[in-house]
Design a protein around this motif. Structure first.
Motif, PDB file in Angstrom:
ATOM      1  N   MET A   1       0.648  -1.310   0.038  1.00 50.21           N
ATOM      2  CA  MET A   1       0.065  -0.128  -0.064  1.00 50.21           C
ATOM      3  C   MET A   1       0.790   1.293   0.029  1.00 50.21           C
ATOM      4  SD  MET A   1      -3.289  -0.822   2.186  1.00 50.21           S
ATOM      5  CE  MET A   1      -4.234   0.315   1.341  1.00 50.21           C
ATOM      6  N   SER A   2       1.992   1.227   0.581  1.00 49.83           N
ATOM      7  CA  SER A   2       2.800   2.524   0.793  1.00 49.83           C
ATOM      8  C   SER A   2       3.778   2.701  -0.136  1.00 49.83           C
ATOM      9  CB  SER A   2       3.487   2.372   2.193  1.00 49.83           C
ATOM     10  OG  SER A   2       2.785   1.296   3.340  1.00 49.83           O
ATOM     11  N   ASP A   3       4.162   4.276  -0.014  1.00 50.35           N
ATOM     12  CA  ASP A   3       5.163   4.668  -0.457  1.00 50.35           C
ATOM     13  C   ASP A   3       6.420   4.652   0.166  1.00 50.35           C
ATOM     14  OD1 ASP A   3       3.476   5.586  -2.706  1.00 50.35           O
ATOM     15  OD2 ASP A   3       3.170   7.565  -1.444  1.00 50.35           O
ATOM     16  N   ARG A   4       6.335   4.654   1.460  1.00 52.67           N
ATOM     17  CA  ARG A   4       7.509   4.437   2.406  1.00 52.67           C
ATOM     18  C   ARG A   4       6.957   3.862   3.408  1.00 52.67           C
ATOM     19  NH1 ARG A   4      10.150   9.813   4.487  1.00 52.67           N
ATOM     20  NH2 ARG A   4       8.147  10.779   4.075  1.00 52.67           N
ATOM     21  N   VAL A   5       7.919   2.987   4.278  1.00 56.07           N
ATOM     22  CA  VAL A   5       7.499   2.366   5.233  1.00 56.07           C
ATOM     23  C   VAL A   5       8.743   2.746   6.348  1.00 56.07           C
ATOM     24  CG1 VAL A   5       7.446  -0.055   6.400  1.00 56.07           C
ATOM     25  CG2 VAL A   5       6.497   0.344   3.960  1.00 56.07           C
ATOM     26  N   PHE A   6       8.030   3.062   7.797  1.00 55.43           N
ATOM     27  CA  PHE A   6       8.884   3.419   8.675  1.00 55.43           C
ATOM     28  C   PHE A   6       8.888   2.080   9.722  1.00 55.43           C
ATOM     29  CE2 PHE A   6       7.291   7.681   7.451  1.00 55.43           C
ATOM     30  CZ  PHE A   6       8.301   8.180   7.490  1.00 55.43           C
ATOM     31  N   LEU A   7       9.982   1.441   9.872  1.00 51.17           N
ATOM     32  CA  LEU A   7      10.145   0.520  10.637  1.00 51.17           C
ATOM     33  C   LEU A   7      10.227   0.648  12.226  1.00 51.17           C
ATOM     34  CD1 LEU A   7       9.869  -2.905  10.794  1.00 51.17           C
ATOM     35  CD2 LEU A   7      12.436  -2.737  10.411  1.00 51.17           C
ATOM     36  N   LEU A   8       9.367   0.616  13.061  1.00 51.07           N
ATOM     37  CA  LEU A   8       9.576   0.991  14.526  1.00 51.07           C
ATOM     38  C   LEU A   8      10.223  -0.164  15.391  1.00 51.07           C
ATOM     39  CD1 LEU A   8       7.775   3.324  13.408  1.00 51.07           C
ATOM     40  CD2 LEU A   8       6.569   3.020  15.880  1.00 51.07           C
ATOM     41  N   SER A   9      11.218   0.226  16.196  1.00 54.34           N
ATOM     42  CA  SER A   9      11.654  -0.853  17.073  1.00 54.34           C
ATOM     43  C   SER A   9      10.885  -0.652  18.471  1.00 54.34           C
ATOM     44  CB  SER A   9      12.984  -0.579  17.470  1.00 54.34           C
ATOM     45  OG  SER A   9      13.293   0.587  17.878  1.00 54.34           O
ATOM     46  N   SER A  10      10.659  -1.701  19.342  1.00 52.65           N
ATOM     47  CA  SER A  10       9.964  -1.324  20.470  1.00 52.65           C
ATOM     48  C   SER A  10      10.859  -1.072  21.868  1.00 52.65           C
ATOM     49  CB  SER A  10       9.067  -2.640  20.587  1.00 52.65           C
ATOM     50  OG  SER A  10       9.848  -3.823  20.769  1.00 52.65           O
ATOM     51  N   ARG A  11       9.825  -0.657  22.838  1.00 50.73           N
ATOM     52  CA  ARG A  11      10.617  -0.406  24.167  1.00 50.73           C
ATOM     53  C   ARG A  11      11.784   0.354  24.390  1.00 50.73           C
ATOM     54  NH1 ARG A  11       7.890  -5.053  24.340  1.00 50.73           N
ATOM     55  NH2 ARG A  11       5.963  -4.879  25.191  1.00 50.73           N
ATOM     56  N   PRO A  12      11.894   1.629  24.167  1.00 56.81           N
ATOM     57  CA  PRO A  12      10.907   2.429  23.828  1.00 56.81           C
ATOM     58  C   PRO A  12      10.845   2.470  22.413  1.00 56.81           C
ATOM     59  CG  PRO A  12      12.758   3.657  24.297  1.00 56.81           C
ATOM     60  CD  PRO A  12      13.367   2.290  24.558  1.00 56.81           C
ATOM     61  N   GLY A  13       9.436   2.924  21.570  1.00 55.89           N
ATOM     62  CA  GLY A  13       9.461   2.948  20.167  1.00 55.89           C
ATOM     63  C   GLY A  13      10.320   4.048  19.588  1.00 55.89           C
ATOM     64  N   THR A  14      10.992   3.643  18.736  1.00 57.16           N
ATOM     65  CA  THR A  14      11.816   4.460  17.884  1.00 57.16           C
ATOM     66  C   THR A  14      11.819   4.080  16.341  1.00 57.16           C
ATOM     67  OG1 THR A  14      13.790   3.228  18.307  1.00 57.16           O
ATOM     68  CG2 THR A  14      13.662   5.005  19.673  1.00 57.16           C
ATOM     69  N   ILE A  15      12.242   5.057  15.791  1.00 58.83           N
ATOM     70  CA  ILE A  15      12.165   4.512  14.150  1.00 58.83           C
ATOM     71  C   ILE A  15      13.605   3.958  13.876  1.00 58.83           C
ATOM     72  CG2 ILE A  15      12.141   5.506  11.870  1.00 58.83           C
ATOM     73  CD1 ILE A  15      10.278   7.320  12.671  1.00 58.83           C
ATOM     74  N   HIS A  16      13.332   2.511  13.495  1.00 60.45           N
ATOM     75  CA  HIS A  16      14.632   1.917  13.379  1.00 60.45           C
ATOM     76  C   HIS A  16      15.035   2.047  11.879  1.00 60.45           C
ATOM     77  CE1 HIS A  16      17.459  -1.411  13.856  1.00 60.45           C
ATOM     78  NE2 HIS A  16      16.880  -1.800  12.797  1.00 60.45           N
ATOM     79  N   LYS A  17      14.284   2.102  11.123  1.00 57.55           N
ATOM     80  CA  LYS A  17      14.687   2.266   9.951  1.00 57.55           C
ATOM     81  C   LYS A  17      13.768   2.698   8.625  1.00 57.55           C
ATOM     82  CE  LYS A  17      17.972   0.015   6.529  1.00 57.55           C
ATOM     83  NZ  LYS A  17      18.737  -1.240   6.160  1.00 57.55           N
ATOM     84  N   THR A  18      13.925   3.379   7.622  1.00 56.60           N
ATOM     85  CA  THR A  18      12.957   3.880   6.735  1.00 56.60           C
ATOM     86  C   THR A  18      13.168   2.973   5.255  1.00 56.60           C
ATOM     87  OG1 THR A  18      13.000   6.049   7.768  1.00 56.60           O
ATOM     88  CG2 THR A  18      11.880   5.600   5.749  1.00 56.60           C
ATOM     89  N   PHE A  19      12.134   2.570   4.948  1.00 52.48           N
ATOM     90  CA  PHE A  19      12.292   2.003   3.528  1.00 52.48           C
ATOM     91  C   PHE A  19      11.528   2.517   2.449  1.00 52.48           C
ATOM     92  CE2 PHE A  19      12.845  -1.463   6.883  1.00 52.48           C
ATOM     93  CZ  PHE A  19      14.024  -2.430   6.293  1.00 52.48           C
ATOM     94  N   GLU A  20      12.291   2.841   1.450  1.00 50.92           N
ATOM     95  CA  GLU A  20      11.415   3.485   0.266  1.00 50.92           C
ATOM     96  C   GLU A  20      11.145   2.512  -0.750  1.00 50.92           C
ATOM     97  OE1 GLU A  20      11.390   6.615  -0.922  1.00 50.92           O
ATOM     98  OE2 GLU A  20      12.256   7.516   0.776  1.00 50.92           O
ATOM     99  N   ILE A  21       9.812   2.407  -0.980  1.00 53.09           N
ATOM    100  CA  ILE A  21       9.240   1.356  -1.798  1.00 53.09           C
ATOM    101  C   ILE A  21       9.530   1.964  -3.166  1.00 53.09           C
ATOM    102  CG2 ILE A  21       7.106   0.193  -2.608  1.00 53.09           C
ATOM    103  CD1 ILE A  21       8.079  -0.378   0.329  1.00 53.09           C
TER     104      ILE A  21
END
Lengths: 259, 268
Positions: free
Chosen positions: A202-222
């Motif tokens: 569905m997306s143009d970009r995907v933000f991958l979140l890591s947990s505890r605490p939530g941070t943006i781990h990596k961004t994927f360009e589709i």
């Protein structure tokens, strides 16, 4: 200048016994007309982030700007779709889809016919508007919920796992419908999901979140090739699986780190 | 194909027929119990196996019933009690819902009032009767107040609990549309709690009768409660039983009306 800007957002939940940091150091921007996904394991603060962006929740620190204005000051510019349809069971479909307009005192013959037209565009015609939600199937109800969200013409759409309660076939069909509708109206959308395939399709970009605490781990360009396709076609494209593999690997490393 | 359909039709007819027969048997046994109770009561009383002075007899009650209808005193007393009960029932339910709304509106207020509600709910409210009668002077007002005070707190507590249990996601939907707290209350809280409010009505039918009858015991000037207490004082137990029957019939009718209202209002 970006359409949506999330700046240094931290959020901590307080209870008597605990303080849980749900989000830490979140920075992201979304351009107008873009479709982005927040992907991550359950409990990584995805829904918290959505609530903060839609100003249902005030972050402990940081700010969210929509067209350079703090979101709390911009009323009715953000639509929110939940995991389940949450149509009001005592209201007819028509009353349900006009609810947003009624609350914002924007209900007039024009907005009303717009909303009813939208319902038809979603393939719901033939007297559905006089029925009660329980007379409709799960997929139909979720489509009604989408109409309800779009009826107030929000600039930004929040989709909080809107397909997770549906069966697989309905889910695939609805993905295509939602994707097409948002493209037609040129809406900006943020999807929260734990389904890697859905995020890619569905997306143009995907933000991958890591947990505890939530941070943006990596961004994927589709890749552009997949973006152009409908979600269903994208799932069958050869590039799909390579992106899937890449995200899968990142999730694995995240898991190992947390262990 | 057609034959198959006819067969199913027939089976369905048989099923409906069996339901009808079962229902008839239930009615039959219910009538048997009623007839047995009244016949043995009459018999025991006539044979003097039970004291007719205390237990009266259906026949005597029936005769007194016509007597009281003819002299108009039954209708007068009945009217008084019915008015008081309906009034206290409506006031208590409305007041209870208003209190519940205030508690929901302000969580702070609900925290502050919590211990008082618990105490007030736990204490036997009829014990307040004498105080109410002195404070409001004997008459309609104090009897209605007596009925109200019995129902109002429990109504408030039950309705407030159901307000709090409304799925927060409905409120979330409304908040994303920028709804005010009043709009949330009107669009989600009240309609979602409607079934609970109706079922407290049913409880209140019984409770308001208790309050009003006790109030009439204490005030002792008019009404069915007065008829009971008067019958007791002059040792006319036929009068006591007559009043009891009238109350039973009226309370049942009122309960059935609420039941009808429930079926009308809640869309199935």
């Amino acid at each position: 200048m970006s359409f949506l800007k999330v700046q240094d957002v931290h959020h901590t939940y307080f209870t008597k016994a605990l303080r849980t940091t749900a989000l830490s150091n979140i920075n992201l921007t979304v351009e107008e007309g873009e479709f982005v996904s927040l992907l991550g394991p359950s409990g990584c603060g995805k829904t918290t982030l959505l609530s903060i962006i839609s100003s249902l929740l005030k972050p402990t620190e940081g700010a969210v700007l929509l067209e350079n204005k703090p979101v709390a000051t911009t009323k009715n510019t953000i639509g929110y779709m939940l995991q389940q349809d949450y149509l009001f069971p005592w209201k007819t479909i028509e009353e349900n889809i006009l609810l947003g307009l009624k609350l914002a005192k924007q209900l007039n013959p024009k907005t009303r016919s717009n909303a009813l037209n939208l319902l038809k565009q979603m393939g719901l015609n033939g007297g559905v508007e006089k029925q009660l939600p329980k007379q409709l199937s799960g997929g139909m109800r979720q489509r009604v919920a989408l109409v309800r969200t779009l009826a107030t013409e929000p600039k930004l759409l929040m989709l909080d796992e809107p397909f997770s309660a549906l069966d697989y076939q309905t889910k695939l069909k609805l993905e295509d419908l939602v994707s097409q509708t948002l493209k037609d109206f040129g809406k900006t959308a943020i999807l929260v999901t734990h389904d890697i395939g859905e995020a890619i399709a569905m997306s143009d970009r995907v933000f991958l979140l890591s947990s505890r605490p939530g941070t943006i781990h990596k961004t994927f360009e589709i890749p552009e090739e997949l973006r152009k396709l409908s979600p269903f076609e994208a799932r069958n494209h050869f590039l799909y699986s390579s992106v899937f593999q890449a995200i899968w690997k990142e999730l694995e490393t995240l898991e190992r780190k947390s262990e | 194909m057609n034959e198959n359909r006819n067969k199913i039709e027939l089976l369905h007819q048989n099923y409906l027929q069996s339901l009808k027969i079962e229902k008839r048997w239930v009615r039959f046994y219910q009538l048997i119990i009623l007839a047995f109770v009244f016949a043995s009561w009459e018999l025991l009383s006539r044979m003097q196996w039970i004291d007719p002075l205390i237990f009266s007899s259906p026949n005597k009650i029936w005769k007194l019933f016509f007597e009281k209808i003819q002299d108009g005193s039954l209708a007068a007393n009945l009217g008084v009690t019915l008015t008081e009960t309906v009034a206290s029932f409506i006031i208590a339910t409305a007041l209870g819902v208003i209190i519940a709304a205030l508690l929901w509106w302000s969580p702070m207020l609900s925290n502050i009032l919590d211990p008082y509600l618990v105490i007030f709910n736990a204490m036997p409210k009829v014990a307040l009767g004498p105080v109410i009668i002195v404070a409001l002077s004997p008459g309609y007002t104090s009897i209605i107040a007596n009925g109200v005070i019995i129902c109002v707190i429990i109504t408030a507590i039950v309705v407030y609990t159901s307000f709090k249990e409304v799925d927060p996601n409905y409120l979330k939907v409304l908040q994303t549309f920028g709804a005010t707290r009043f709009q949330c209350f009107k669009e989600a809280i009240i309609p979602a709690s409607f079934p609970t409010i109706i079922s407290t009505l049913k409880v209140n039918v019984g409770l308001s009768w208790v309050g009003v009858i006790v109030g009439e015991f204490l005030v002792s000037s008019r009404g069915l409660g007065y008829m009971i207490i008067y019958g007791f004082q002059v040792f006319n137990f036929t009068l006591v039983f007559l009043s009891l029957f009238v109350i039973a019939v009226l309370a049942t009718v009122m309960y059935q009306l609420v039941d009808l209202l429930e079926k009308k209002l809640i869309k199935e």
